[in-house]
Design a protein around this motif. Structure first.
Motif, PDB file in Angstrom:
ATOM      1  N   GLY A 201     131.467   8.128  85.535  1.00  0.00           N
ATOM      2  CA  GLY A 201     131.228   7.610  86.933  1.00  0.00           C
ATOM      3  C   GLY A 201     130.373   6.131  86.565  1.00  0.00           C
TER       4      GLY A 201
ATOM      5  N   ALA B 152     132.929   8.451  91.151  1.00  0.00           N
ATOM      6  CA  ALA B 152     133.101   9.208  89.914  1.00  0.00           C
ATOM      7  C   ALA B 152     134.373   9.432  89.309  1.00  0.00           C
ATOM      8  CB  ALA B 152     132.547  10.867  90.285  1.00  0.00           C
TER       9      ALA B 152
ATOM     10  N   SER C  40     136.692   5.364  88.671  1.00  0.00           N
ATOM     11  CA  SER C  40     135.532   4.248  88.600  1.00  0.00           C
ATOM     12  C   SER C  40     135.856   3.666  87.076  1.00  0.00           C
ATOM     13  CB  SER C  40     134.282   5.188  88.406  1.00  0.00           C
ATOM     14  OG  SER C  40     134.481   5.895  87.626  1.00  0.00           O
TER      15      SER C  40
END
Length: 251
Positions: free
Chosen positions: A134, A150, A154
């Motif tokens: 993340g 997360a 990401s």
């Protein structure tokens, strides 16, 4: 013709030459010039970090090893202890010292103009068994990570940044930003220079700590400011992206 070929840069250079009007006597300073500010995301999930390790490398050994390394192992990731040690010695609080006149202890392991510490550290981490993949903000005051986003989404956003192909092999992307007002409320236009100088000092500090830990790093000169600010949910005015660094295990 030098900067005359770049009139906007010339104007910026001239504006940041202006006198700052800061009294030499600190007793005349308002409290806002003395207070050190810490950004935190208290509502976001936290990723705790283990205690950082001491750095065993000598200064000479570290300087000799310091280099931009562009070959990263595409599958191996950093351990939580490596990440914690890198963050602490790279950007953490030096709790052994305090700044006289500041309302909160603020001294880091790199210099900052007037100890204003305008910079914030964000990172994308590919993840390991202890820390989820993340985008995170480094809470320097508490030495833990605050999760901003997360999962694979990401990672896709970071891998879409227009930069060098070898950078995507690195499991760790650092994004260094500045909360410009921290310096500019005191130093006016010249505070912008101080923020840029501080970013260079922080960047080099991460280079030295990486060398001491035997891991690879390389700064990125790519222009992806707006994309990075979108990933970090920043407006680019109150707080804006300055530079980036990738870190990983050598191939």
């Amino acid at each position: 013709r030098g900067m005359y070929n770049f009139p906007k840069i010339l104007l910026l250079h001239q504006l940041t030459q202006q006198p700052m009007g800061v009294p030499m006597d600190a007793a005349e300073w308002p409290e806002s010039w003395k207070k050190v500010e810490f950004k935190e995301y208290p509502r976001m999930p936290k990723a705790l970090l283990p205690a950082p390790l001491p750095l065993a490398s000598t200064v000479q050994e570290t300087l000799l090893r310091r280099a931009s390394m562009r070959n990263f192992h595409p599958k191996n990731v950093l351990s939580s202890t490596q990440l914690s040690t890198l963050l602490y010695w790279g950007a953490g609080l030096n709790t052994e010292r305090t700044v006289q006149g500041c309302l909160e202890s603020s001294v880091r392991f790199y210099p900052s103009g007037g100890a204003r510490y305008t910079l914030e550290v964000y990172l994308y981490f590919r993840g390991n068994p202890d820390i989820e993949e993340g985008v995170y903000h480094y809470n320097v005051k508490e030495h833990h990570l605050e999760q901003l986003s997360a999962g694979a989404e990401s990672g896709r956003a970071v891998r879409a940044l227009p930069t060098y192909p070898w950078a995507y092999d690195a499991p760790l992307f650092f994004f260094f930003t500045s909360v410009f007002d921290r310096a500019m409320r005191k130093y006016k236009e010249r505070g912008y220079r101080f923020a840029a100088l501080e970013a260079g000092a922080l960047l080099h500090n991460f280079y030295l700590v990486s060398a001491a830990l035997g891991i690879s790093c390389c700064s990125l000169g790519s222009a992806f400011d707006q994309q990075a600010e979108t990933i970090l949910d920043l407006d680019g005015v109150h707080e804006g992206f300055l530079t980036a660094l990738v870190v990983g295990l050598p191939a």
